[in-house]
Design an enzyme around this catalytic site. Structure first.
Site, PDB file in Angstrom:
ATOM      1  N   GLU A 192       0.796  -1.223   0.000  1.00 18.38           N
ATOM      2  CA  GLU A 192       0.000   0.000   0.000  1.00 18.38           C
ATOM      3  C   GLU A 192       0.836   1.284   0.000  1.00 18.38           C
ATOM      4  OE1 GLU A 192      -2.967  -0.117   3.068  1.00 18.38           O
ATOM      5  OE2 GLU A 192      -3.961  -1.852   2.200  1.00 18.38           O
ATOM      6  N   GLU A 376      -5.499  -8.491   0.618  1.00 19.24           N
ATOM      7  CA  GLU A 376      -6.174  -8.183   1.896  1.00 19.24           C
ATOM      8  C   GLU A 376      -7.636  -7.897   1.629  1.00 19.24           C
ATOM      9  OE1 GLU A 376      -4.546  -5.020   4.325  1.00 19.24           O
ATOM     10  OE2 GLU A 376      -2.498  -5.678   3.910  1.00 19.24           O
TER      11      GLU A 376
HETATM   12  C1  FCB Z   1      -4.531  -2.056   5.392  1.00 21.51           C
HETATM   13  C2  FCB Z   1      -3.179  -2.453   5.914  1.00 21.51           C
HETATM   14  C3  FCB Z   1      -3.209  -3.568   6.929  1.00 21.51           C
HETATM   15  C4  FCB Z   1      -4.391  -3.439   7.852  1.00 21.51           C
HETATM   16  C5  FCB Z   1      -5.670  -3.224   7.096  1.00 21.51           C
HETATM   17  C6  FCB Z   1      -6.903  -3.134   7.949  1.00 21.51           C
HETATM   18  O1  FCB Z   1      -4.493  -0.743   4.963  1.00 21.51           O
HETATM   19  O2  FCB Z   1      -2.347  -2.882   4.865  1.00 21.51           O
HETATM   20  O3  FCB Z   1      -1.986  -3.571   7.593  1.00 21.51           O
HETATM   21  O4  FCB Z   1      -4.155  -2.476   8.788  1.00 21.51           O
HETATM   22  O5  FCB Z   1      -5.571  -2.080   6.315  1.00 21.51           O
END
Ligand code: FCB
Length: 471
Positions: A192, A376
């Site tokens: 990210e 994620e």
């Molecule tokens: C993302 C992050 C991860 C976690 C999620 C909820 O932005 O990569 O580390 O905190 O959000």
């Protein structure tokens, strides 16, 4: 063993693990049943490891930031977190017991290299043992080199505002891929970059806590350069593995169908998505970004964009929510929170269609879009253990609906190869500390006891059924 969900003990009295029609299992025609669709869970070093002073680990920007009063909710820090640095073996066994096939973890840069760039053997050995045990358990390993824990000594020299940090990152990638080659299936350079650049240097919500739009674009350029410099190094040292990057992608929708609001939604997505994907996949920054933020063009040297746009083996997509926006009456957008929609503990709107729409849109926009992993996806809820059980009903529905959105994207022709739940277990949620629980496993921070939430049991049940069908 990795595929043996029987190792998971469901709390007594739970009928969910036995019932056939359950609230998680995907429908029979879902691509999720395909054995080659990888299902795993993700974590990140600073969020779970703790042991911040052990075995020669140096301070990171998150140690500094979280120790600064007012920066993290309740003054929480990652000093102990889930104590994974000591409990890694049982955590891996728990992951394997759930039948999860893949694990996405990150390496703490300040644990493995000293300020002069020399390896820290003790830190390296931790990751060697961890990866070896994952491999013993038959788990596919996805390793992110940078999930935000920049060594503080590099921040002291300007951090991501200093071009030299990109070259330091390439040195770090070189060391890691020489040391860990063969035990990593997929390397992601960055997690990210939007958050590192915008939240870290643009609005100060994250470490190092600087707030200047000009800083954000320059930090982003150096982050992307770091990625681009690292890719060929990883290829040379560990040719058999996949190389990619993980980005959070935001869905912006217009509050009305007016031209102004549609432009606002477009600019939202430029700022969240094209800012990262255009340099990576087209070798240029989107011009609209600098209409939105006039005068913030970063300093780009000859050859940088070619370096940044080196071909990728995969793109990791992190997706959480959508943002409804309207025109701000000038160049930009502002959020118009929708009333009456479902939200999570974070206040984020539950909007699975956004994931599908983004994936389908990227396929249309980028002819060279690499294969995608959802690296994620998940949600926070205020989970409590009652009689040994955690009934996280909202999360179960959330996961089911987002996996259905992924299936729809696959059926629309997008090459999505896997999905990692965020997160394996509750952990240090950055500026929100320990209050926000994203895990499918509950962590009692006072005792470090792990308790499988009902979502974890249902994921395990599905994986067991899928395994039984395909064997
Ligand atoms: C993302 C992050 C991860 C976690 C999620 C909820 O932005 O990569 O580390 O905190 O959000």
């Amino acid at each position: 063993m990795a595929h043996d969900a029987s190792a998971v003990s469901a709390p007594s009295g739970s009928s969910a693990a036995q019932s056939t029609a359950d609230p998680f299992t995907p429908p029979a025609d879902s691509s999720l049943w395909r054995k080659d669709f990888l299902l795993g869970a993700a974590t990140a070093s600073y969020q779970i490891e703790g042991a911040v002073h052990e075995d020669g680990r140096l301070p990171s920007i998150w140690d500094t930031f979280s120790a600064t009063p007012g920066k993290v909710l309740a003054g929480d820090t990652g000093a102990v977190a889930c104590d994974h640095y000591h409990r890694w073996r049982e955590d891996v066994d728990m992951l394997a017991g759930l039948g999860l096939e893949a694990y996405r973890l990150s390496i703490a840069w300040p644990r493995v290299m000293d300020a002069a760039g020399a390896p820290n053997r003790k830190g390296l050995d931790f990751y060697k043992r961890l990866l070896a045990h994952l491999k013993e358990q038959g788990i596919t390993t996805s390793v992110t080199l940078y999930h935000w824990d920049l060594p503080q000594h590099l921040e002291d020299r300007g951090g991501w505002l200093n071009r030299d940090t990109a070259y330091r990152f390439a040195d770090y990638a070189d060391l890691m891929s020489r040391e860990l080659a063969g035990s990593v299936d997929a390397w992601a350079t960055l997690n990210e970059p939007w958050c590192s650049a915008y939240l870290g240097y643009g609005n100060g919500h994250h470490a190092p806590g600087l707030a200047d739009g000009r800083f954000a674009t320059q930090a982003m350029h150096h982050l992307l350069l770091a990625h681009g410099l690292a890719v060929p190094v990883l290829r040379a040292n560990d040719p058999a593995s996949l190389k990619g990057i993980v980005a959070n992608m935001g869905r912006g929708t217009p509050n009305t169908e007016s031209r102004e609001d549609r432009r606002a939604a477009h600019l939202f997505e430029v700022q969240h998505n094209a800012w990262i994907l255009d340099p990576l996949l087209k070798g240029e920054y989107p011009r609209d970004l600098f209409d939105l933020w006039p005068g913030t063009e970063p300093l780009v040297l000859d050859g940088d964009m070619r370096t940044i746009s080196a071909p990728l083996d995969f793109l990791g997509v992190n997706y959480y929510f959508r943002t409804n926006v309207e025109s701000d009456g000038a160049q930009g957008f502002r959020e118009v929170p929708l009333a009456g929609v479902e939200r999570t503990q974070m206040g984020w709107e539950v909007h699975p269609d956004g994931l599908r729409d983004l994936l389908v849109g990227f396929r249309q926009t980028y002819a060279n879009l690499p294969p995608i992993y959802i690296t994620e996806n998940g949600m926070a809820s205020d989970d409590k253990v009652t009689d040994g059980q955690v009934d996280d009903t909202q999360r179960i529905a959330f996961l089911k609906r987002h996996l259905a959105a992924v299936d729809q994207a696959i059926k629309a022709g997008v090459d999505v190869r896997g999905y990692f739940l965020w997160s394996l277990m509750d952990n240090f949620e950055w500026a929100f500390g320990y209050e926000r629980r994203f895990g499918i496993v509950h962590v009692d921070y006072a005792t470090q006891k792990r308790t499988l939430k009902r979502s974890a049991q249902l994921v395990a049940k599905f994986l067991k059924e899928r395994n039984a069908r395909s064997s």
